[in-house]
Design an enzyme around this catalytic site. Sequence first.
Site, PDB file in Angstrom:
ATOM      1  N   HIS A   1     -10.931  14.562  15.302  1.00 12.98           N
ATOM      2  CA  HIS A   1     -10.252  13.257  14.870  1.00 12.98           C
ATOM      3  C   HIS A   1      -8.994  13.118  15.713  1.00 12.98           C
ATOM      4  O   HIS A   1      -8.095  11.817  15.258  1.00 12.98           O
ATOM      5  CB  HIS A   1     -11.151  12.838  13.665  1.00 12.98           C
TER       6      HIS A   1
ATOM      7  N   ASN B   1     -10.782  10.883   5.956  1.00 12.30           N
ATOM      8  CA  ASN B   1     -11.101   9.237   5.146  1.00 12.30           C
ATOM      9  C   ASN B   1     -10.405   9.274   4.297  1.00 12.30           C
ATOM     10  O   ASN B   1     -10.668   8.876   2.592  1.00 12.30           O
ATOM     11  CB  ASN B   1     -12.540  10.089   4.989  1.00 12.30           C
TER      12      ASN B   1
ATOM     13  N   PHE C   1     -12.344   3.286   1.762  1.00  8.99           N
ATOM     14  CA  PHE C   1     -11.453   3.928   2.835  1.00  8.99           C
ATOM     15  C   PHE C   1     -10.649   2.628   3.777  1.00  8.99           C
ATOM     16  O   PHE C   1     -10.096   2.770   4.615  1.00  8.99           O
ATOM     17  CB  PHE C   1     -12.367   4.296   4.037  1.00  8.99           C
TER      18      PHE C   1
ATOM     19  N   TYR D   1     -24.334  11.405   3.014  1.00  3.02           N
ATOM     20  CA  TYR D   1     -23.476  11.051   4.067  1.00  3.02           C
ATOM     21  C   TYR D   1     -22.232  11.702   4.132  1.00  3.02           C
ATOM     22  O   TYR D   1     -21.670  11.912   2.960  1.00  3.02           O
ATOM     23  CB  TYR D   1     -23.455  10.075   4.266  1.00  3.02           C
TER      24      TYR D   1
ATOM     25  N   TYR E   1      22.316 -25.042   4.045  1.00  5.93           N
ATOM     26  CA  TYR E   1      20.791 -24.733   3.109  1.00  5.93           C
ATOM     27  C   TYR E   1      20.729 -23.314   2.818  1.00  5.93           C
ATOM     28  O   TYR E   1      20.693 -22.798   2.290  1.00  5.93           O
ATOM     29  CB  TYR E   1      19.829 -24.324   4.240  1.00  5.93           C
TER      30      TYR E   1
ATOM     31  N   ARG F   1      23.076 -22.671  -0.150  1.00  7.03           N
ATOM     32  CA  ARG F   1      22.434 -24.353  -1.307  1.00  7.03           C
ATOM     33  C   ARG F   1      21.387 -23.848  -1.682  1.00  7.03           C
ATOM     34  O   ARG F   1      20.525 -23.073  -2.933  1.00  7.03           O
ATOM     35  CB  ARG F   1      22.579 -25.487  -1.097  1.00  7.03           C
TER      36      ARG F   1
ATOM     37  N   GLU G   1     -18.476   0.307  12.641  1.00 12.93           N
ATOM     38  CA  GLU G   1     -17.229  -0.059  11.713  1.00 12.93           C
ATOM     39  C   GLU G   1     -16.667  -1.030  12.751  1.00 12.93           C
ATOM     40  O   GLU G   1     -15.576  -1.239  13.286  1.00 12.93           O
ATOM     41  CB  GLU G   1     -15.950   0.745  12.228  1.00 12.93           C
TER      42      GLU G   1
END
Length: 505
Positions: free
Chosen positions: A82, A194, A327, A52, A279, A282, A413
Amino acid sequence: MLHLDGRTLRMADVVAVADERMPVALADEARRRMEQTRRVVDAAVERGVPVYGVNTGFGKLSEVTIAPPQLAALQRNLVRSHAAGVGEALPEREVRAMMLLRANVLATGYAGARAQLVDTLIGMLNAGLWPPVPEQGSVGASGDLAPLAHLALAVMGEGRLRGDGAEDEASVLMARAGVMPAELAAKEGLALINGTQAHTAVATLACAELTRLWRAAHVATAMSLEALLGTPDAFDPRIQDARGQLGQRESAALLRALLHGSALRESHRHGDPRVQDAYALRCVPQVHGPALDALRFARGLIERELNAATDNPLVLSSGELLSGGNFHGQAVGMASDMLAIVTANLAVISERRIDRLVHPDFNQGLPAFLAGQPGVESGHMMSQVTAAALASECKALAHPASVDSIPTDGNKEDVVPMAMHAAVKLRRAVRNLRHVLAIECIAAAEALEHRRPLRSSTAVETAHQHLRTLVAPATGDRSPSPDIVRMGDALAAGVFDSLTDMVTI
């Protein structure tokens, strides 16, 4: 000089390269490691066995085998296709951090890339060159593909670069700086895009600033408590020990140290009809303490990611190539979401202290809105409104991004972490907190001056002096915005770190 070895990069190093332009070099051991695993990739290409990303397509197209003459074109096309990001460009410091992290992950050797790619990235960093990288387009798996592809285009000498106020074609600025673009070989396009380095870069810088702001929040608290004639009794160590929460103990101890030796405190120790503070005064250790615990946990996740091998497949020196999912950005995505919650809580309690400083019913005799002539002047009225707006936005930004998922790449994915979204909203939340704390510090300093001639502790008076070198005392109404921004920048840079370094984060 920072020597990248893929194993020892720290958050402080990332800040130094991103903000201070610390020069970078590739460590000799990392270069040797990269050469060793590169031979594994070359051997796989020669064998012709489908691997791959080496001689196959990507994602849903991974079943397509690519012939050897097309392997270089495969990598170039991967990067070009991409680079699909949109939106505002990431700030220079975040792109520089991303470049550094990508160089460091290649230096691990697990990507099987040649050292030339790291040399090109380092050359760009040292020459002050960076590509415009769009903020939007990553879902955090298979890594930050779109942002890293825009960076990879520049490594190839394509697209555009910026540097020292100029912008031009990448090839032009690289040639001018003497930086050689890289000709991508098998797997190297994938090795560049990647991984988790875009959202990790953004999260790293945001986390580093939030660490400083956590410290500053205690200084702001100490100044406000003194100005409001509050009591430090709630910070007694016995109260903290009775609960046993670690961060709470450290927060209370820091507040005790900041407030130690205050004459202002002694002036109202006896005869004060109040039994307890609100608060926002405190319960500071009970809020700031868990924030410290969460900050440490999230910071640990992010710092480990700085030296993580996030490519796929991983290339081992044994000769194996292992496909997995390093990844996937869930770790830093969840850390960023956690830190956004921290930021919201720190902003909310700070805004409540600001309100008490300016509210004439609650500020223990201080002028309404700390104005010199209330009515004629509005004083800090609108500064509190700004703090409220920022704190409210922090609440919205605290909604987690990493619980979302939209399947991508033909459902290959199918579970993605939206880690880039988490990191970007964290960055905005941290900026909001910076300005909320700046407003509190400015208001508290003004309020302290109304308590003169009484003086606070050494630490609080030192903080007051630092602040007055940045923000002049009020002599009437003026636009608060420049003061808020200037003070916020100082807090982000760690102006109060030396007063709070008893706590290690």
